[in-house]
Design a protein around this motif. Structure first.
Motif, PDB file in Angstrom:
ATOM      1  N   LEU A  54       0.825  -1.216   0.000  1.00  0.00           N
ATOM      2  CA  LEU A  54       0.000   0.000   0.000  1.00  0.00           C
ATOM      3  C   LEU A  54       0.855   1.260   0.000  1.00  0.00           C
ATOM      4  CD1 LEU A  54      -2.950  -0.836   2.424  1.00  0.00           C
ATOM      5  CD2 LEU A  54      -2.913  -0.873  -0.066  1.00  0.00           C
ATOM      6  N   GLU A  55       1.922   1.238   0.765  1.00  0.00           N
ATOM      7  CA  GLU A  55       2.824   2.393   0.828  1.00  0.00           C
ATOM      8  C   GLU A  55       3.495   2.623  -0.528  1.00  0.00           C
ATOM      9  OE1 GLU A  55       4.425   5.749   2.261  1.00  0.00           O
ATOM     10  OE2 GLU A  55       2.960   4.489   3.304  1.00  0.00           O
ATOM     11  N   GLU A  56       3.899   1.548  -1.175  1.00  0.00           N
ATOM     12  CA  GLU A  56       4.527   1.660  -2.496  1.00  0.00           C
ATOM     13  C   GLU A  56       3.541   2.234  -3.513  1.00  0.00           C
ATOM     14  OE1 GLU A  56       6.197  -1.546  -5.611  1.00  0.00           O
ATOM     15  OE2 GLU A  56       7.070  -1.666  -3.596  1.00  0.00           O
ATOM     16  N   ARG A  57       2.302   1.759  -3.470  1.00  0.00           N
ATOM     17  CA  ARG A  57       1.280   2.289  -4.383  1.00  0.00           C
ATOM     18  C   ARG A  57       0.996   3.755  -4.095  1.00  0.00           C
ATOM     19  NH1 ARG A  57      -3.237  -2.203  -5.974  1.00  0.00           N
ATOM     20  NH2 ARG A  57      -1.767  -3.732  -6.761  1.00  0.00           N
ATOM     21  N   ARG A  58       0.983   4.127  -2.832  1.00  0.00           N
ATOM     22  CA  ARG A  58       0.744   5.522  -2.458  1.00  0.00           C
ATOM     23  C   ARG A  58       1.857   6.414  -3.011  1.00  0.00           C
ATOM     24  NH1 ARG A  58       0.346   4.930   2.943  1.00  0.00           N
ATOM     25  NH2 ARG A  58      -1.782   4.213   2.706  1.00  0.00           N
ATOM     26  N   LYS A  59       3.109   5.952  -2.922  1.00  0.00           N
ATOM     27  CA  LYS A  59       4.229   6.726  -3.460  1.00  0.00           C
ATOM     28  C   LYS A  59       4.115   6.863  -4.974  1.00  0.00           C
ATOM     29  CE  LYS A  59       7.566   5.585   0.136  1.00  0.00           C
ATOM     30  NZ  LYS A  59       8.763   4.783   0.473  1.00  0.00           N
ATOM     31  N   ASP A  60       3.758   5.753  -5.651  1.00  0.00           N
ATOM     32  CA  ASP A  60       3.584   5.812  -7.107  1.00  0.00           C
ATOM     33  C   ASP A  60       2.485   6.790  -7.491  1.00  0.00           C
ATOM     34  OD1 ASP A  60       5.572   3.942  -7.380  1.00  0.00           O
ATOM     35  OD2 ASP A  60       4.195   2.244  -7.693  1.00  0.00           O
ATOM     36  N   LEU A  61       1.417   6.787  -6.728  1.00  0.00           N
ATOM     37  CA  LEU A  61       0.316   7.703  -7.006  1.00  0.00           C
ATOM     38  C   LEU A  61       0.742   9.151  -6.785  1.00  0.00           C
ATOM     39  CD1 LEU A  61      -2.661   8.001  -7.750  1.00  0.00           C
ATOM     40  CD2 LEU A  61      -3.215   7.800  -5.337  1.00  0.00           C
ATOM     41  N   ASP A  62       1.514   9.403  -5.732  1.00  0.00           N
ATOM     42  CA  ASP A  62       2.018  10.761  -5.489  1.00  0.00           C
ATOM     43  C   ASP A  62       2.876  11.246  -6.639  1.00  0.00           C
ATOM     44  OD1 ASP A  62       0.719  10.961  -3.073  1.00  0.00           O
ATOM     45  OD2 ASP A  62       2.481  10.466  -1.855  1.00  0.00           O
ATOM     46  N   ILE A  63       3.696  10.358  -7.193  1.00  0.00           N
ATOM     47  CA  ILE A  63       4.547  10.732  -8.328  1.00  0.00           C
ATOM     48  C   ILE A  63       3.682  11.074  -9.538  1.00  0.00           C
ATOM     49  CG2 ILE A  63       6.231   9.815  -9.992  1.00  0.00           C
ATOM     50  CD1 ILE A  63       7.446   8.242  -7.613  1.00  0.00           C
ATOM     51  N   GLU A  64       2.634  10.274  -9.789  1.00  0.00           N
ATOM     52  CA  GLU A  64       1.749  10.543 -10.911  1.00  0.00           C
ATOM     53  C   GLU A  64       1.017  11.872 -10.728  1.00  0.00           C
ATOM     54  OE1 GLU A  64      -0.892   7.262 -11.624  1.00  0.00           O
ATOM     55  OE2 GLU A  64       0.751   5.824 -11.613  1.00  0.00           O
ATOM     56  N   VAL A  65       0.557  12.154  -9.535  1.00  0.00           N
ATOM     57  CA  VAL A  65      -0.155  13.398  -9.269  1.00  0.00           C
ATOM     58  C   VAL A  65       0.780  14.591  -9.437  1.00  0.00           C
ATOM     59  CG1 VAL A  65      -1.269  14.737  -7.433  1.00  0.00           C
ATOM     60  CG2 VAL A  65      -1.911  12.369  -7.788  1.00  0.00           C
ATOM     61  N   THR A  66       2.008  14.462  -8.963  1.00  0.00           N
ATOM     62  CA  THR A  66       2.983  15.544  -9.108  1.00  0.00           C
ATOM     63  C   THR A  66       3.271  15.810 -10.586  1.00  0.00           C
ATOM     64  OG1 THR A  66       3.979  14.953  -6.993  1.00  0.00           O
ATOM     65  CG2 THR A  66       5.309  16.289  -8.478  1.00  0.00           C
ATOM     66  N   ALA A  67       3.427  14.756 -11.376  1.00  0.00           N
ATOM     67  CA  ALA A  67       3.675  14.918 -12.810  1.00  0.00           C
ATOM     68  C   ALA A  67       2.476  15.590 -13.488  1.00  0.00           C
ATOM     69  CB  ALA A  67       3.965  13.571 -13.455  1.00  0.00           C
ATOM     70  N   PHE A  68       1.273  15.195 -13.104  1.00  0.00           N
ATOM     71  CA  PHE A  68       0.068  15.808 -13.660  1.00  0.00           C
ATOM     72  C   PHE A  68       0.003  17.292 -13.319  1.00  0.00           C
ATOM     73  CE2 PHE A  68      -4.332  17.151 -12.841  1.00  0.00           C
ATOM     74  CZ  PHE A  68      -4.850  17.049 -14.121  1.00  0.00           C
ATOM     75  N   ARG A  69       0.294  17.632 -12.068  1.00  0.00           N
ATOM     76  CA  ARG A  69       0.283  19.040 -11.655  1.00  0.00           C
ATOM     77  C   ARG A  69       1.286  19.861 -12.455  1.00  0.00           C
ATOM     78  NH1 ARG A  69      -0.079  17.699  -5.736  1.00  0.00           N
ATOM     79  NH2 ARG A  69      -2.284  17.873  -5.314  1.00  0.00           N
ATOM     80  N   GLU A  70       2.495  19.322 -12.629  1.00  0.00           N
ATOM     81  CA  GLU A  70       3.516  20.045 -13.379  1.00  0.00           C
ATOM     82  C   GLU A  70       3.062  20.291 -14.813  1.00  0.00           C
ATOM     83  OE1 GLU A  70       7.104  17.777 -13.042  1.00  0.00           O
ATOM     84  OE2 GLU A  70       7.349  18.256 -10.913  1.00  0.00           O
ATOM     85  N   GLU A  71       2.475  19.287 -15.434  1.00  0.00           N
ATOM     86  CA  GLU A  71       1.988  19.420 -16.804  1.00  0.00           C
ATOM     87  C   GLU A  71       0.887  20.476 -16.889  1.00  0.00           C
ATOM     88  OE1 GLU A  71      -0.526  16.668 -19.892  1.00  0.00           O
ATOM     89  OE2 GLU A  71       0.970  15.680 -18.654  1.00  0.00           O
ATOM     90  N   GLN A  72      -0.058  20.410 -15.960  1.00  0.00           N
ATOM     91  CA  GLN A  72      -1.160  21.376 -15.963  1.00  0.00           C
ATOM     92  C   GLN A  72      -0.652  22.790 -15.697  1.00  0.00           C
ATOM     93  OE1 GLN A  72      -4.562  20.807 -16.674  1.00  0.00           O
ATOM     94  NE2 GLN A  72      -3.583  18.969 -17.472  1.00  0.00           N
TER      95      GLN A  72
END
Length: 171
Positions: A54-72
């Protein structure tokens, strides 16, 4: 030494199956034979592996959200560069668009936060809430101090003028 690619793939498959089993209703306990059949030696090892997954998935999700924010943010910045000069020059449509873009950027980055206010009674204690009369409410305001009134404790009263007794007779 890091695990080999085969070991990593096996671990990922085992954790994926563990998460799938744990999502079922009613909850399957960690020490059930179905979970132990995945290769865990005990319920505690399954529990630890579950929380690691769960912790690993949470970290992966945080990375995806950060990348999305940067793009937006890049998209919004490009649009702002285009529409800001006409907005400053007085173009109403550009001004409205710039305002919407700035609001979107603030929301995207979490710059908008709700105002938190705390209401407390005398000396920072609890404030009793219940049905009160208007005079009790006024006393409470006087006790706390009215931020608009510095010295005047009495409420402002607007006196109405009586037009019937103005002394001018036009007739």
């Amino acid at each position: 030494m890091p695990a080999s690619k085969n070991q990593q793939a096996e671990t990922l498959a085992r954790r994926t199956e563990l998460i799938r089993i744990r999502r079922r209703r009613p909850k399957v306990p960690f020490d059930s034979p179905e979970i132990l059949a995945l290769g865990y030696t005990s319920g505690n090892s399954a529990r630890k592996d579950f929380y690691r997954a769960l912790e690993e998935r949470r970290k992966d999700l945080d990375i995806e959200v950060t990348a999305f924010r940067e793009e937006q943010n890049e998209i919004i910045d490009c649009l702002l560069e285009t529409h800001m000069p006409p907005a400053v020059a007085g173009d109403i449509k550009s001004s409205e668009l710039v305002l919407k873009l700035l609001e979107r950027q603030a929301k995207l980055n979490g710059w908008e936060q709700a105002l938190k206010a705390e209401l407390s009674g005398p000396n920072g204690g609890a404030l009793p809430i219940g049905p009160v009369t208007l005079s009790e409410l006024r006393n409470l305001i006087r006790t706390a101090g009215d931020p608009d009134d510095e010295e005047d404790d009495e409420p402002d009263v607007i006196e109405e003028e009586d037009d019937a007794d103005d002394g001018d007779d036009d007739a």
